[in-house]
Design a protein around this motif. Structure first.
Motif, PDB file in Angstrom:
ATOM      1  N   ARG A  33      35.734 -17.049  69.779  1.00 29.77           N
ATOM      2  CA  ARG A  33      34.851 -17.470  68.687  1.00 29.77           C
ATOM      3  C   ARG A  33      35.163 -16.662  67.429  1.00 29.77           C
ATOM      4  NH1 ARG A  33      33.416 -21.864  70.731  1.00 29.77           N
ATOM      5  NH2 ARG A  33      31.888 -21.919  72.397  1.00 29.77           N
ATOM      6  N   TRP A  34      35.663 -17.357  66.414  1.00 31.29           N
ATOM      7  CA  TRP A  34      35.945 -16.696  65.152  1.00 31.29           C
ATOM      8  C   TRP A  34      34.675 -16.116  64.544  1.00 31.29           C
ATOM      9  CZ3 TRP A  34      40.163 -14.912  62.932  1.00 31.29           C
ATOM     10  CH2 TRP A  34      41.386 -15.349  63.429  1.00 31.29           C
ATOM     11  N   LEU A  44      38.311 -26.735  62.174  1.00 31.39           N
ATOM     12  CA  LEU A  44      38.886 -27.121  63.458  1.00 31.39           C
ATOM     13  C   LEU A  44      38.745 -25.997  64.494  1.00 31.39           C
ATOM     14  CD1 LEU A  44      42.174 -28.783  62.153  1.00 31.39           C
ATOM     15  CD2 LEU A  44      40.052 -29.920  62.879  1.00 31.39           C
ATOM     16  N   LEU A  45      38.551 -24.785  64.019  1.00 33.37           N
ATOM     17  CA  LEU A  45      38.501 -23.647  64.933  1.00 33.37           C
ATOM     18  C   LEU A  45      37.199 -23.571  65.723  1.00 33.37           C
ATOM     19  CD1 LEU A  45      40.215 -20.937  62.697  1.00 33.37           C
ATOM     20  CD2 LEU A  45      41.241 -22.613  64.255  1.00 33.37           C
ATOM     21  N   HIS A  46      36.212 -24.379  65.363  1.00 29.21           N
ATOM     22  CA  HIS A  46      34.978 -24.426  66.150  1.00 29.21           C
ATOM     23  C   HIS A  46      35.233 -25.028  67.533  1.00 29.21           C
ATOM     24  CE1 HIS A  46      32.169 -22.968  63.209  1.00 29.21           C
ATOM     25  NE2 HIS A  46      32.605 -23.834  62.300  1.00 29.21           N
ATOM     26  N   SER A  47      36.353 -25.701  67.700  1.00 29.15           N
ATOM     27  CA  SER A  47      36.641 -26.322  68.992  1.00 29.15           C
ATOM     28  C   SER A  47      37.200 -25.326  70.020  1.00 29.15           C
ATOM     29  CB  SER A  47      37.606 -27.494  68.817  1.00 29.15           C
ATOM     30  OG  SER A  47      38.834 -27.033  68.290  1.00 29.15           O
ATOM     31  N   LEU A  48      37.497 -24.093  69.600  1.00 24.87           N
ATOM     32  CA  LEU A  48      37.939 -23.069  70.565  1.00 24.87           C
ATOM     33  C   LEU A  48      36.801 -22.779  71.533  1.00 24.87           C
ATOM     34  CD1 LEU A  48      39.788 -20.576  68.192  1.00 24.87           C
ATOM     35  CD2 LEU A  48      40.828 -21.966  69.986  1.00 24.87           C
ATOM     36  N   VAL A  49      37.107 -22.670  72.797  1.00 30.74           N
ATOM     37  CA  VAL A  49      36.082 -22.453  73.819  1.00 30.74           C
ATOM     38  C   VAL A  49      36.008 -20.974  74.216  1.00 30.74           C
ATOM     39  CG1 VAL A  49      35.376 -23.011  76.177  1.00 30.74           C
ATOM     40  CG2 VAL A  49      36.313 -24.799  74.687  1.00 30.74           C
ATOM     41  N   ASP A  50      37.145 -20.358  74.496  1.00 29.19           N
ATOM     42  CA  ASP A  50      37.160 -18.985  75.000  1.00 29.19           C
ATOM     43  C   ASP A  50      37.087 -17.926  73.906  1.00 29.19           C
ATOM     44  OD1 ASP A  50      37.301 -19.905  77.579  1.00 29.19           O
ATOM     45  OD2 ASP A  50      39.492 -19.784  77.692  1.00 29.19           O
ATOM     46  N   GLU A  62      32.314 -14.667  66.031  1.00 29.24           N
ATOM     47  CA  GLU A  62      31.958 -13.413  66.692  1.00 29.24           C
ATOM     48  C   GLU A  62      32.899 -12.280  66.283  1.00 29.24           C
ATOM     49  OE1 GLU A  62      31.971 -14.099  70.896  1.00 29.24           O
ATOM     50  OE2 GLU A  62      30.356 -15.584  70.786  1.00 29.24           O
ATOM     51  N   ILE A  63      34.145 -12.596  66.082  1.00 28.02           N
ATOM     52  CA  ILE A  63      35.152 -11.574  65.790  1.00 28.02           C
ATOM     53  C   ILE A  63      35.421 -11.429  64.292  1.00 28.02           C
ATOM     54  CG2 ILE A  63      37.593 -10.952  66.121  1.00 28.02           C
ATOM     55  CD1 ILE A  63      37.414 -12.278  68.870  1.00 28.02           C
ATOM     56  N   GLY A  64      35.408 -12.537  63.597  1.00 25.68           N
ATOM     57  CA  GLY A  64      35.822 -12.564  62.200  1.00 25.68           C
ATOM     58  C   GLY A  64      35.102 -11.594  61.287  1.00 25.68           C
ATOM     59  N   HIS A  65      33.796 -11.429  61.500  1.00 31.54           N
ATOM     60  CA  HIS A  65      33.046 -10.558  60.588  1.00 31.54           C
ATOM     61  C   HIS A  65      33.424  -9.084  60.753  1.00 31.54           C
ATOM     62  CE1 HIS A  65      30.561 -10.463  64.241  1.00 31.54           C
ATOM     63  NE2 HIS A  65      30.149  -9.282  63.824  1.00 31.54           N
ATOM     64  N   ASN A  66      34.141  -8.729  61.825  1.00 37.15           N
ATOM     65  CA  ASN A  66      34.588  -7.347  62.029  1.00 37.15           C
ATOM     66  C   ASN A  66      35.973  -7.070  61.444  1.00 37.15           C
ATOM     67  OD1 ASN A  66      32.323  -6.485  63.496  1.00 37.15           O
ATOM     68  ND2 ASN A  66      33.164  -7.304  65.395  1.00 37.15           N
ATOM     69  N   VAL A  95      43.202 -16.396  58.273  1.00 39.42           N
ATOM     70  CA  VAL A  95      42.719 -17.496  59.120  1.00 39.42           C
ATOM     71  C   VAL A  95      41.203 -17.563  59.055  1.00 39.42           C
ATOM     72  CG1 VAL A  95      42.515 -18.310  61.505  1.00 39.42           C
ATOM     73  CG2 VAL A  95      44.717 -17.474  60.660  1.00 39.42           C
ATOM     74  N   TYR A  96      40.547 -16.428  59.141  1.00 41.94           N
ATOM     75  CA  TYR A  96      39.079 -16.383  59.123  1.00 41.94           C
ATOM     76  C   TYR A  96      38.524 -16.888  57.790  1.00 41.94           C
ATOM     77  CZ  TYR A  96      34.319 -14.579  59.597  1.00 41.94           C
ATOM     78  OH  TYR A  96      32.949 -14.458  59.663  1.00 41.94           O
ATOM     79  N   LYS A  97      39.191 -16.531  56.689  1.00 41.64           N
ATOM     80  CA  LYS A  97      38.745 -17.027  55.372  1.00 41.64           C
ATOM     81  C   LYS A  97      38.847 -18.545  55.293  1.00 41.64           C
ATOM     82  CE  LYS A  97      39.452 -12.860  52.666  1.00 41.64           C
ATOM     83  NZ  LYS A  97      40.204 -12.176  51.622  1.00 41.64           N
ATOM     84  N   LYS A  98      39.928 -19.087  55.842  1.00 36.47           N
ATOM     85  CA  LYS A  98      40.086 -20.549  55.854  1.00 36.47           C
ATOM     86  C   LYS A  98      39.003 -21.173  56.736  1.00 36.47           C
ATOM     87  CE  LYS A  98      42.242 -24.641  55.833  1.00 36.47           C
ATOM     88  NZ  LYS A  98      41.516 -25.689  55.173  1.00 36.47           N
ATOM     89  N   HIS A  99      38.735 -20.568  57.878  1.00 36.05           N
ATOM     90  CA  HIS A  99      37.689 -21.034  58.789  1.00 36.05           C
ATOM     91  C   HIS A  99      36.335 -21.040  58.082  1.00 36.05           C
ATOM     92  CE1 HIS A  99      35.280 -21.490  62.412  1.00 36.05           C
ATOM     93  NE2 HIS A  99      34.734 -20.295  62.235  1.00 36.05           N
TER      94      HIS A  99
END
Length: 122
Positions: free
Chosen positions: A44-45, A36-42, A47-51, A24-28
């Motif tokens: 943040r890919w 489309l995942l930038h619209s998440l409010v609570d 913030e988490i994705g790079h880990n 999912v993170y690679k697609k993001h």
């Protein structure tokens, strides 16, 4: 035409969950600013994705250590034999030899407790 409910599966297995999150993170990332995942409010890919890669590596490390621990436990158990039975037989023999002075079992490393057991509550 019959309608049916579509189910989207989220793995409960941590390894599989990390693999899905990485996809999912690679697609993001590939979608960039148009994701489309930038619209998440609570959540943040970004913030988490790079880990995720490091988390997956740590997961694999933990799985390998768990596998090695299982091997070590099996080898330990094989080497121990029936040490519990041996200890009980030794205790019983020494208690017979030192019937009048059971505290001598302490010389062999046994914990000798000569206080009476507490009575059952009424």
């Amino acid at each position: 035409m019959k309608s049916f409910t579509v189910r989207v599966v989220i793995p409960t297995n941590i390894g599989e969950l990390l693999k899905l999150a990485t996809r999912v993170y690679k697609k993001h990332q590939a979608d960039g600013k148009t994701s489309l995942l930038h619209s998440l409010v609570d959540y943040r890919w970004d913030e988490i994705g790079h880990n995720l890669e490091l988390a997956a590596a740590k997961h694999e490390e933990a799985e390998e250590l768990s596998r090695l621990a299982e091997i070590a436990y099996r080898e330990r158990d094989r080497l121990m034999g029936d040490v519990s039975g041996l200890i009980r037989a030794t205790r019983d023999l020494l208690k017979g030899i030192f019937r009048k002075s059971p505290k001598k079992l302490g010389e062999w490393g046994f914990e000798v407790n000569d206080t009476p057991r507490p009575g059952k509550a009424k």
